[in-house]
Motif scaffolding. Structure first.
Motif, PDB file in Angstrom:
ATOM      1  N   ALA A 257       0.854  -1.197   0.000  1.00  0.00           N
ATOM      2  CA  ALA A 257       0.000   0.000   0.000  1.00  0.00           C
ATOM      3  C   ALA A 257       0.889   1.246   0.000  1.00  0.00           C
ATOM      4  O   ALA A 257       2.067   1.182   0.355  1.00  0.00           O
ATOM      5  CB  ALA A 257      -0.879  -0.003   1.249  1.00  0.00           C
ATOM      6  N   ASP A 258       0.299   2.367  -0.412  1.00  0.00           N
ATOM      7  CA  ASP A 258       1.057   3.617  -0.369  1.00  0.00           C
ATOM      8  C   ASP A 258       1.287   4.028   1.079  1.00  0.00           C
ATOM      9  O   ASP A 258       0.381   3.988   1.893  1.00  0.00           O
ATOM     10  CB  ASP A 258       0.276   4.733  -1.094  1.00  0.00           C
ATOM     11  N   LEU A 259       2.510   4.402   1.380  1.00  0.00           N
ATOM     12  CA  LEU A 259       2.858   4.782   2.753  1.00  0.00           C
ATOM     13  C   LEU A 259       3.270   6.249   2.777  1.00  0.00           C
ATOM     14  O   LEU A 259       3.800   6.757   1.783  1.00  0.00           O
ATOM     15  CB  LEU A 259       4.067   3.966   3.241  1.00  0.00           C
ATOM     16  N   PRO A 260       3.086   6.914   3.906  1.00  0.00           N
ATOM     17  CA  PRO A 260       3.644   8.260   4.062  1.00  0.00           C
ATOM     18  C   PRO A 260       5.153   8.128   4.280  1.00  0.00           C
ATOM     19  O   PRO A 260       5.631   7.936   5.401  1.00  0.00           O
ATOM     20  CB  PRO A 260       2.932   8.800   5.306  1.00  0.00           C
ATOM     21  N   ILE A 261       5.903   8.188   3.176  1.00  0.00           N
ATOM     22  CA  ILE A 261       7.335   7.851   3.184  1.00  0.00           C
ATOM     23  C   ILE A 261       8.117   8.735   4.170  1.00  0.00           C
ATOM     24  O   ILE A 261       8.976   8.243   4.909  1.00  0.00           O
ATOM     25  CB  ILE A 261       7.942   8.020   1.771  1.00  0.00           C
TER      26      ILE A 261
END
Ligand SMILES: [Zn+2]
Ligand SMILES: [Zn+2]
Length: 361
Positions: A257-261
């Motif tokens: 999933a997209d993560l807050p990098i």
């Protein structure tokens, strides 16, 4: 009735689960396996793990795929026959096959043992074509024929069902943990505790690192600690990011999933590295300052080479590590795929190929 009827070219017919298209269920069918060449090993498949990438490919979520398809690149079985020049394996040996079955063998990456980064493109175990143009069919089947140089030995001490997922999930975590020096004195975080992440916890702990799981909730905390994690934090909880700021040497992200990098980069200390092994579909964005402010790195890693995969299997045997598996029959694979998508598996489905039934002895 025999499992293996010989074909006119001297190969054999294996039972297999075949899907004819991206939205099609599996059918019990057959696939032709080639006659063993000089260096080929014929493997009776006993167990095949279900990897999330089987689903991405089988449902064409990663672009156009080749059908009919027999997925499966977490294969564990026993050698049934060997070609005349095979030296590494004998009939009866316990063996495995992972994500690729050939590579060019001549490029600098192949020569260095990094065949997974072959410059000619390695040959995937399924949903690909061999260099002769023949399509490849994977492990949801009763047998497979693979060149001995792309076959792994499964040491005594690891059962075949729990060994199968090591061939993809295991090496996908072992390779970056090893490459970036997870070990005593290192603080390592694993993001996500699914099929990949649970192996990351086990391997990082066995390597001697101080291991933290970063999961959305603490619902799997008991399991995580049992697998060797020393700490377990919920990423839903904002205080986690304050408490662990600048804490880690290495973070391995297993989540697709997209993560807050930037938030995760903030958990790395000086010279820390965030490695992605879960691949989100969309673009990721981050601030360069999140790296520069503490000389951090961000990287990616893909499975492992043959030599390293063997090293991983030997390491797992030495430390008594295997995957946590739920063994299923060939008729349960469609539901199992849905359950993988729903993260409803602890922690890897493995198909018992003896459930192909009559003839699969
Ligand atoms: Zn895989
Ligand atoms: Zn190569």
């Amino acid at each position: 009735m025999s499992e293996t009827s010989t074909t006119p070219t001297g190969g054999h017919t294996a039972q297999a689960l075949v899907t004819q298209g991206a939205s099609k269920p599996f059918e019990r069918s057959t696939v032709e396996r080639r006659a063993p060449r000089a260096h080929d090993v014929v493997i009776d498949i006993k167990f095949a793990g279900i990897c999330h990438s089987d689903i991405h490919q089988g449902r064409e979520e990663w672009g156009q795929a080749l059908f009919p398809m027999v997925p499966g690149h977490e294969i564990a079985g026993v050698v049934a026959e060997v070609g005349p020049e095979v030296s590494r394996y004998s009939v009866g040996d316990r063996v495995g096959v992972g994500c690729f079955v050939d590579s060019c063998r001549e490029c600098e990456n192949c020569k260095a043992g990094d065949e997974q980064y072959c410059l000619e493109g390695e040959v995937p175990t399924y949903n690909g074509k061999a260099y002769d143009g023949e399509p490849t069919f994977g492990g949801y089947s009763t047998s497979i024929v693979v060149d001995e140089n792309y076959v792994l030995g499964i040491p005594e001490g690891v059962e075949l069902d729990v060994a199968a997922p090591l061939l993809c999930a295991g090496i996908t975590l072992y390779s970056p943990l090893h490459h970036w020096g997870a070990g005593p004195g290192k603080k390592v975080a694993i993001i996500g505790m699914g099929g990949l992440g649970h192996m990351g916890v086990k391997i990082a702990a066995a390597l001697g690192a101080d291991v933290t799981v970063l999961s959305q909730t603490t619902s799997k905390e008991e399991d995580g600690k049992r697998f060797g994690a020393h700490h377990y934090y919920a990423t839903k909880d904002e205080s986690t990011f304050e408490e662990l700021a600048g804490h880690f040497d290495l973070i391995v992200n297993t989540v697709s999933a997209d993560l807050p990098i930037d938030k995760y980069l903030g958990l790395l200390g000086l010279n820390g590295t965030l490695v992605h092994v879960g691949i989100p579909e969309g673009d990721s964005s981050y601030q360069a300052f999140s790296l520069a402010g503490m000389r951090r790195s961000m990287a990616g890693s893909k499975i492992g080479g043959i030599r390293e995969t063997q090293e991983m299997l030997d390491f797992c045997a030495k430390h008594g590590l295997g995957a946590e598996v739920e063994v299923i029959s060939v008729d349960e694979v469609d539901q199992a795929w849905d359950r993988v998508v729903d993260s409803d598996v602890r922690y890897r489905f493995v198909i018992d190929t003896s459930t192909f039934g009559s003839g699969a002895d």
